[in-house]
Scaffold this motif. Structure first.
Motif, mmCIF file in Angstrom:
data_model
loop_
_atom_site.group_PDB
_atom_site.id
_atom_site.type_symbol
_atom_site.label_atom_id
_atom_site.label_comp_id
_atom_site.label_asym_id
_atom_site.label_seq_id
_atom_site.Cartn_x
_atom_site.Cartn_y
_atom_site.Cartn_z
ATOM 1 N N ALA A 36 78.037 52.653 78.698
ATOM 2 C CA ALA A 36 77.915 51.449 79.530
ATOM 3 C C ALA A 36 77.574 50.236 78.670
ATOM 4 O O ALA A 36 78.109 49.144 78.887
ATOM 5 C CB ALA A 36 76.857 51.659 80.611
ATOM 6 N N ALA A 37 76.705 50.422 77.677
ATOM 7 C CA ALA A 37 76.345 49.316 76.780
ATOM 8 C C ALA A 37 77.555 48.870 75.963
ATOM 9 O O ALA A 37 77.764 47.663 75.765
ATOM 10 C CB ALA A 37 75.190 49.728 75.867
ATOM 11 N N VAL A 38 78.359 49.804 75.508
ATOM 12 C CA VAL A 38 79.568 49.453 74.749
ATOM 13 C C VAL A 38 80.545 48.696 75.653
ATOM 14 O O VAL A 38 81.127 47.681 75.247
ATOM 15 C CB VAL A 38 80.231 50.716 74.155
ATOM 16 N N ILE A 39 80.717 49.163 76.868
ATOM 17 C CA ILE A 39 81.619 48.493 77.811
ATOM 18 C C ILE A 39 81.126 47.071 78.088
ATOM 19 O O ILE A 39 81.915 46.123 78.112
ATOM 20 C CB ILE A 39 81.758 49.318 79.109
ATOM 21 N N ASP A 40 79.805 46.908 78.272
ATOM 22 C CA ASP A 40 79.240 45.571 78.478
ATOM 23 C C ASP A 40 79.481 44.678 77.264
ATOM 24 O O ASP A 40 79.863 43.517 77.390
ATOM 25 C CB ASP A 40 77.739 45.641 78.757
ATOM 26 N N ARG A 41 79.272 45.210 76.083
ATOM 27 C CA ARG A 41 79.483 44.421 74.858
ATOM 28 C C ARG A 41 80.939 43.966 74.751
ATOM 29 O O ARG A 41 81.214 42.817 74.400
ATOM 30 C CB ARG A 41 79.090 45.226 73.623
ATOM 31 N N LEU A 42 81.866 44.838 75.054
ATOM 32 C CA LEU A 42 83.288 44.474 75.004
ATOM 33 C C LEU A 42 83.618 43.412 76.053
ATOM 34 O O LEU A 42 84.372 42.466 75.771
ATOM 35 C CB LEU A 42 84.165 45.709 75.187
ATOM 36 N N ALA A 43 83.059 43.546 77.242
ATOM 37 C CA ALA A 43 83.314 42.567 78.308
ATOM 38 C C ALA A 43 82.744 41.204 77.938
ATOM 39 O O ALA A 43 83.376 40.162 78.165
ATOM 40 C CB ALA A 43 82.730 43.061 79.625
ATOM 41 N N ILE A 44 81.553 41.190 77.354
ATOM 42 C CA ILE A 44 80.925 39.929 76.944
ATOM 43 C C ILE A 44 81.689 39.307 75.788
ATOM 44 O O ILE A 44 81.924 38.094 75.767
ATOM 45 C CB ILE A 44 79.435 40.157 76.618
ATOM 46 N N ASP A 45 82.117 40.130 74.846
ATOM 47 C CA ASP A 45 82.926 39.622 73.736
ATOM 48 C C ASP A 45 84.209 38.978 74.266
ATOM 49 O O ASP A 45 84.608 37.897 73.803
ATOM 50 C CB ASP A 45 83.235 40.753 72.756
ATOM 51 N N ALA A 46 84.847 39.602 75.223
ATOM 52 C CA ALA A 46 86.073 39.046 75.819
ATOM 53 C C ALA A 46 85.777 37.724 76.520
ATOM 54 O O ALA A 46 86.577 36.777 76.442
ATOM 55 C CB ALA A 46 86.689 40.053 76.794
ATOM 56 N N LEU A 47 84.637 37.629 77.193
ATOM 57 C CA LEU A 47 84.253 36.395 77.881
ATOM 58 C C LEU A 47 84.067 35.251 76.882
ATOM 59 O O LEU A 47 84.546 34.132 77.113
ATOM 60 C CB LEU A 47 82.972 36.615 78.687
ATOM 61 N N ILE A 48 83.410 35.518 75.767
ATOM 62 C CA ILE A 48 83.189 34.483 74.749
ATOM 63 C C ILE A 48 84.536 34.068 74.138
ATOM 64 O O ILE A 48 84.791 32.880 73.908
ATOM 65 C CB ILE A 48 82.213 34.978 73.659
#
Length: 166
Positions: free
Chosen positions: A8-20
């Motif tokens: 879940a933390a990896v998925i969140d990191r990828l989603a946040i990276d995509a947002l930035i």
């Protein structure tokens, strides 16, 4: 930490990276509707350190749309992303903070300006919130640390050439 939590933390990191990344691309492409969609309702941004304004996302998007017309070429490069999670319940209301450095070359419209191209750099501070639509920006603060024009680069190159010829 269990594998499920780590995933879940990896998925969140990828989603946040995509947002930035989406943030940089919408500004560079002049996609102001897309820019607005990256923010939470009530989202804000502060561009004052770079000579801009601070305000709500609609006000900022309108200001950017007008200001960025001066620069038909722009390319934000965002790197060194440091991510810290706040509350994490894997539901809405989770928070995160990203600190990231940027370099931003910009070219004035040569049809309307004789000003030299410039490159600026600094740091972004992104406050994020998990919503029903995924991670969104609550607040963006730009801290410009430096700016260099094409004229300054050329002067520096001439100084180096003169020094090396001596």
């Amino acid at each position: 930490m269990t594998q499920r939590v780590e995933l879940a933390a990896v998925i969140d990191r990828l989603a946040i990276d995509a947002l930035i990344t989406d943030y940089a691309v919408t500004v560079d492409d002049g996609d102001w509707d897309g820019y607005r969609q990256l923010f939470t309702p009530g989202g804000r941004a502060d561009y004052r350190s770079a000579g801009g304004i601070e305000g709500g996302v609609d006000e900022i998007a309108a200001w950017l749309a007008e200001t960025m017309r001066l620069f038909p070429m722009r390319q934000h490069l965002i790197a060194n992303r440091k991510l810290d999670f706040g509350t994490r319940d894997q539901d809405i209301g989770d928070t995160a903070h990203v600190q990231a450095d940027y370099v931003n070359p910009m070219r004035f419209d040569t049809a309307t300006s004789t000003a030299p191209d410039f490159v600026c750099g600094g740091r972004y501070s992104f406050a994020l919130l998990r919503t029903h639509s995924g991670w969104r920006l609550r607040h963006v603060v730009v801290t410009e640390k430096w700016r260099r024009t094409a004229d300054e680069r050329q002067q520096g190159e001439r100084r180096r050439e003169t020094t090396s010829d001596a």
